[in-house]
Design an enzyme around this catalytic site. Structure first.
Site, PDB file in Angstrom:
ATOM      1  N   LYS A 187       9.565   2.110   4.235  1.00  0.00           N
ATOM      2  CA  LYS A 187       8.879   0.834   4.015  1.00  0.00           C
ATOM      3  C   LYS A 187       9.066   0.379   2.570  1.00  0.00           C
ATOM      4  O   LYS A 187       8.982   1.197   1.642  1.00  0.00           O
ATOM      5  CB  LYS A 187       7.386   0.990   4.358  1.00  0.00           C
ATOM      6  CG  LYS A 187       6.621  -0.330   4.349  1.00  0.00           C
ATOM      7  CD  LYS A 187       5.212  -0.153   4.905  1.00  0.00           C
ATOM      8  CE  LYS A 187       4.463  -1.491   4.899  1.00  0.00           C
ATOM      9  NZ  LYS A 187       3.124  -1.385   5.495  1.00  0.00           N
TER      10      LYS A 187
ATOM     11  N   SER B 189       1.905  -5.249   8.256  1.00  0.00           N
ATOM     12  CA  SER B 189       2.918  -5.386   7.228  1.00  0.00           C
ATOM     13  C   SER B 189       4.138  -4.499   7.459  1.00  0.00           C
ATOM     14  O   SER B 189       5.163  -4.648   6.788  1.00  0.00           O
ATOM     15  CB  SER B 189       2.312  -5.072   5.856  1.00  0.00           C
ATOM     16  OG  SER B 189       1.861  -3.728   5.784  1.00  0.00           O
TER      17      SER B 189
ATOM     18  N   SER C  85      -1.680  -2.639   9.831  1.00  0.00           N
ATOM     19  CA  SER C  85      -0.256  -2.770   9.527  1.00  0.00           C
ATOM     20  C   SER C  85       0.647  -1.737  10.175  1.00  0.00           C
ATOM     21  O   SER C  85       1.863  -1.880  10.149  1.00  0.00           O
ATOM     22  CB  SER C  85      -0.047  -2.734   8.003  1.00  0.00           C
ATOM     23  OG  SER C  85      -0.602  -3.873   7.403  1.00  0.00           O
TER      24      SER C  85
END
Length: 470
Positions: A81, A156, A180
């Site tokens: 990420k 996210s 997320s």
């Protein structure tokens, strides 16, 4: 042969590499080829390093050939990420302020994945500073949903979920404050687990005592999520809230007898949630599936009074802590919704934070007592199916206005406020073919049991096996 490798689960690929039936280089090249073909359509993976990835895969093959011990993820390709610091690899947080940032060291979750044998190949796209459940930023642009390119991928961890759905990587790391790990899993027909705070320790962390934001695993199957959790979970002295239990507990078999399972099932938490009719229609059959697995299913829900205030107050406080200085130095280079959140945090008083902590404690005890009567709570992950990609957030649900980019995510962030582990499992599709996930929530620190329940639901439904039309 090459593309078929990308269809394999992480568990299968790891076994094939260890048995030397396929090389890590072949696995990496297969995924890089698929990325070259599909990523331009969805924009899920960023800061790719194909040369470094192939070199890492070659080193993995050499290590295996030497007879050295290897980890459970040995040779598996992985993109981290873009909010997780990765040594020597551009890590932007989706912000133009960090567009050229190249960390000197790995943060803990990346450190553990590499130690287990994962080979880094790039990063996954995120919203700016991971704020919001729609993945777009001024550095790399917007990530599209592979089931419908005109729809949001969620966030996210949106790039992570899309890369999994497109079979561009077998595992993905993510983080979850308000949903997320769960929301993008729901939007992209994959599995995302929000562990209990401290289960996956975080370092470095400016708010190391906070329980609001956690890191965790994503994959296409519950078994692969458990495999990854076995690597990234476990105590570490650098995190003051880390749970003193080894990750190896997640290597136990997932098959279980659920005859005595007690299920609380709620579509709207007693009317407190506004849920899109399409989401309701997809999820209603899940109650029957859980009952057929042996569970006693009742319509029930915990009292989540105060969860909204707890989450919003502590989130704003944490955003000000993490990003306040950047907001002051570059007020015009941070997106307005994030800037507003920081300002809310700045305006909080000690009494505001104290009240939130008191409500947080009361919430914990009510939910703890609720789970003395039930083993799992089932509810929607997201209150809407994947929405228009050109919207920053859904502005209404069923005719009810959603004033901010947080309001439509209550089904996820109220659960965050409880501190309970929660997992998103594929549960079906709308008439338009858009994925919808079921959220399963367990008692405090009950991830082993929660994974077994999620695995049983997954095996009974098999929704995760339907790939995107790409």
């Amino acid at each position: 042969m090459s593309d078929s490798l990308c269809q394999r689960t992480a568990t299968e690929l790891a076994a094939l590499i260890r048995a030397r039936e396929v090389s890590a280089r072949e696995v990496m090249q297969a995924h890089l080829d698929r990325i070259e073909r599909l990523n331009p359509k969805v924009n899920a993976l960023v800061s790719l390093d194909p040369e470094g990835a192939l070199a890492g895969a070659a080193a993995a093959d050499e290590r295996l050939a030497s007879g050295a011990a290897v980890g459970p993820l040995h040779g598996l390709p992985m993109a981290h990420k873009d909010t997780h610091d990765t040594a020597g690899l551009r890590t932007t947080y989706g912000s133009p302020l960090l567009a050229d940032n190249v960390p000197a060291r790995d943060e803990l979750v990346v450190e553990r994945l590499k130690a287990a044998g994962a080979v880094t190949m790039g990063k996954t796209n995120v919203p700016e500073f991971a704020a919001g459940s729609h993945t777009f930023n001024p550095v790399f642009g917007t990530t599209a949903n592979p089931y419908a390119l005109d729809r949001s991928a969620g966030g996210s961890s949106g790039g992570a979920a899309v890369s999994l759905a497109c079979r561009m990587q077998p595992l993905a790391d993510g983080s979850d404050m308000g949903g997320s790990l769960r929301n993008p899993a729901s939007f992209n027909n994959v599995v995302g687990l929000r562990p209990a705070p401290g289960r996956v320790p975080t370092w470095p962390d400016a708010a190391a005592w906070s329980t609001l934001s956690v890191q965790g695993p994503m994959a296409r199957t519950v078994a692969d999520v458990a495999l990854m959790l076995s690597v990234i979970a476990g105590p570490d002295d650098r995190s003051p809230i880390s749970i003193d239990q080894p990750g190896s507990v997640f290597r136990e078999p997932l098959d279980a007898d659920l005859q005595d399972l007690r299920v609380a099932f709620s579509m709207d938490l007693g009317g407190d949630l506004v849920v899109d009719p399409q989401v309701r229609a997809v999820l209603e059959p899940a109650a029957q599936v859980l009952a057929k697995l042996g569970g006693a299913v009742e319509e029930a829900w915990p009292d989540l009074t105060g969860a909204d205030e707890v989450f919003r107050t502590l989130r704003a406080w944490q955003f000000e802590l993490m990003l306040g200085e950047l907001r002051d130095a570059h007020p015009d280079r941070i997106k307005p919704s994030l800037r507003d959140n920081i300002d809310v945090g700045r305006a909080l008083t000690g009494a505001d934070v104290g009240r939130a902590e008191r409500l947080h404690t009361e919430l914990y005890h009510r939910v703890r007592e609720f789970f003395t009567r039930y083993d799992v709570l089932a509810l929607p992950v997201s209150q809407v199916p994947p929405f228009d990609i050109d919207l920053e957030f859904p502005t209404e649900i069923g005719g009810v206005t959603m004033p901010s980019y947080l309001d439509w995510m209550r089904s996820a962030y109220w659960i965050s406020a409880t501190g309970c582990p929660a997992i998103s499992v594929p549960a079906g599709f709308t008439p338009e073919g858009l994925p919808v996930g079921l959220q399963l929530v367990g008692p405090h620190r009950s991830e082993p049991e929660l994974l077994r329940i999620a695995h049983a639901f997954e095996q009974a439904t098999r929704h995760a096996e339907l790939p995107p039309p790409l």
